[in-house]
Design a protein around this motif. Sequence first.
Motif, short mmCIF file in Angstrom:
data_model
loop_
_atom_site.label_atom_id
_atom_site.label_comp_id
_atom_site.label_asym_id
_atom_site.label_seq_id
_atom_site.Cartn_x
_atom_site.Cartn_y
_atom_site.Cartn_z
N ALA A 83 0.73 -1.23 -0.14
CA ALA A 83 -0.18 -0.15 -0.20
C ALA A 83 0.99 1.23 -0.24
O ALA A 83 1.79 1.18 0.43
CB ALA A 83 -1.04 0.05 1.34
N ASP A 84 0.38 2.35 -0.62
CA ASP A 84 1.11 3.48 -0.71
C ASP A 84 0.02 4.79 -0.08
O ASP A 84 -0.95 4.67 -0.76
CB ASP A 84 1.42 3.78 -2.09
CG ASP A 84 2.56 2.88 -2.44
OD1 ASP A 84 3.71 2.85 -1.91
OD2 ASP A 84 2.33 2.15 -3.52
N TYR A 85 0.57 5.52 0.69
CA TYR A 85 -0.30 6.70 1.05
C TYR A 85 0.46 8.05 0.82
O TYR A 85 1.67 7.91 1.02
CB TYR A 85 -0.44 6.56 2.60
CG TYR A 85 -1.34 5.26 2.94
CD1 TYR A 85 -2.56 5.02 3.00
CD2 TYR A 85 -0.65 4.10 3.26
CE1 TYR A 85 -3.23 3.84 3.09
CE2 TYR A 85 -1.16 2.90 3.45
CZ TYR A 85 -2.45 2.65 3.58
OH TYR A 85 -2.66 1.32 3.87
N SER A 99 4.75 4.04 2.63
CA SER A 99 4.77 2.90 1.75
C SER A 99 4.97 1.65 2.68
O SER A 99 5.81 1.42 3.43
CB SER A 99 5.72 2.87 0.59
OG SER A 99 5.09 3.99 -0.41
N LEU A 141 -3.84 2.63 9.78
CA LEU A 141 -4.35 2.28 8.66
C LEU A 141 -5.63 1.84 8.44
O LEU A 141 -5.88 0.89 9.21
CB LEU A 141 -3.28 1.30 7.78
CG LEU A 141 -1.74 1.53 7.96
CD1 LEU A 141 -1.19 0.65 7.48
CD2 LEU A 141 -1.23 2.98 7.58
N ARG A 145 -7.06 5.14 3.77
CA ARG A 145 -6.07 6.18 4.21
C ARG A 145 -5.26 5.86 5.53
O ARG A 145 -5.39 5.03 6.25
CB ARG A 145 -6.75 7.35 4.70
CG ARG A 145 -7.71 7.29 5.71
CD ARG A 145 -8.80 8.45 6.04
NE ARG A 145 -9.38 8.49 7.05
CZ ARG A 145 -10.32 9.22 7.40
NH1 ARG A 145 -10.66 10.45 6.81
NH2 ARG A 145 -11.17 9.33 8.39
N ALA A 146 -3.92 6.78 5.61
CA ALA A 146 -3.31 6.60 7.05
C ALA A 146 -3.49 7.83 7.70
O ALA A 146 -3.31 8.81 7.27
CB ALA A 146 -1.88 6.40 6.63
N THR A 147 -3.86 7.83 9.07
CA THR A 147 -4.20 8.88 9.94
C THR A 147 -3.20 8.93 11.19
O THR A 147 -3.05 7.68 11.54
CB THR A 147 -5.49 8.94 10.24
OG1 THR A 147 -6.58 8.81 9.04
CG2 THR A 147 -5.93 10.25 11.10
N ALA A 161 -3.40 10.84 5.02
CA ALA A 161 -2.73 10.81 3.86
C ALA A 161 -3.68 9.60 3.34
O ALA A 161 -3.45 8.34 3.64
CB ALA A 161 -1.05 10.05 4.18
N PRO A 162 -4.44 9.87 2.19
CA PRO A 162 -5.26 8.84 1.42
C PRO A 162 -4.29 7.82 0.77
O PRO A 162 -3.03 8.25 0.42
CB PRO A 162 -6.09 9.87 0.49
CG PRO A 162 -5.99 11.14 1.14
CD PRO A 162 -4.70 11.21 1.79
N VAL A 163 -4.86 6.87 0.16
CA VAL A 163 -4.15 5.96 -0.80
C VAL A 163 -3.54 6.60 -1.95
O VAL A 163 -4.39 7.43 -2.60
CB VAL A 163 -4.91 4.64 -1.15
CG1 VAL A 163 -4.37 4.13 -2.13
CG2 VAL A 163 -5.43 3.73 0.15
N ALA A 164 -2.49 6.40 -2.20
CA ALA A 164 -1.68 7.22 -3.42
C ALA A 164 -1.65 6.30 -4.59
O ALA A 164 -1.20 4.99 -4.69
CB ALA A 164 -0.42 7.65 -2.95
#
Length: 243
Positions: A83-85, A99, A141, A145-147, A161-164
């Motif tokens: 996953a990437d944020y 990441s 996670l 998103r990651a908060t 940070a939303p999924v990138a």
Amino acid sequence: MSRLGPVITLTAGAVLAVGLGVASITATPAADTPAVTGNNAAGNAGNTTGNTAGTNAPVAESTPEPSATPTFEESVPAAPRRADYAGRVKGNGGLIAISVRDGKAIGYFCDGRTEVWFKGDATGDELVLKGSGGAKVEAELGDGRATGRVSIGGRSWTFVAPVAKKPSGLYRASAIVRGARIRAGWIVLRDPQGGFTQVGTAFAGDEQVPVPRLDGDEPTGPVTVGGTTVYPEDVDGFIEEMR
């Protein structure tokens, strides 16, 4: 006649006594003695008492042991394998990218002046990534998103940070020129209204130098850092070096 009279009398008395005994046995059956028939009569004669006791002994009822109360351990949601944020750091103006790859995670914070790289394990939905000088990222996670919070130099800020999705995400370039290491890092973030926001830093040795802007649509295209051409890589190209 006088001699036969007593004999007859005794005989009659004996017969009468036998008859009364038979009648008594017939009228009063043995309450606890099982019936014995056929060839087993002799073999069972000596065991009548024992069998009688066994037949009428109270049978102990077995009490089932109470079943153990099942214990339910709260399951910890697993971190995604990949996953990437990327998102904005509130109150700072910088960006942050995280990441995750197969149980490990790296992160990068940059506001154009300060940069910090982070790394740590990613075994659940909560991450704690550590960087140099006591810097730390704490993130949760979920929901795409990651908060969390990033702490650097005694200060901390929150972020979402939303999924990138490419081309948004984390990039890095490095090279060795005449013994000096050239390196640069970038975070690229697609804007909802169109275009891209990006931030980064670059160094030639220990000296910070101007950082070139990446092509938003082709962020891995060559750029020049400190007079040297370098080729940025996305996170999959360098994450193994960081973990």
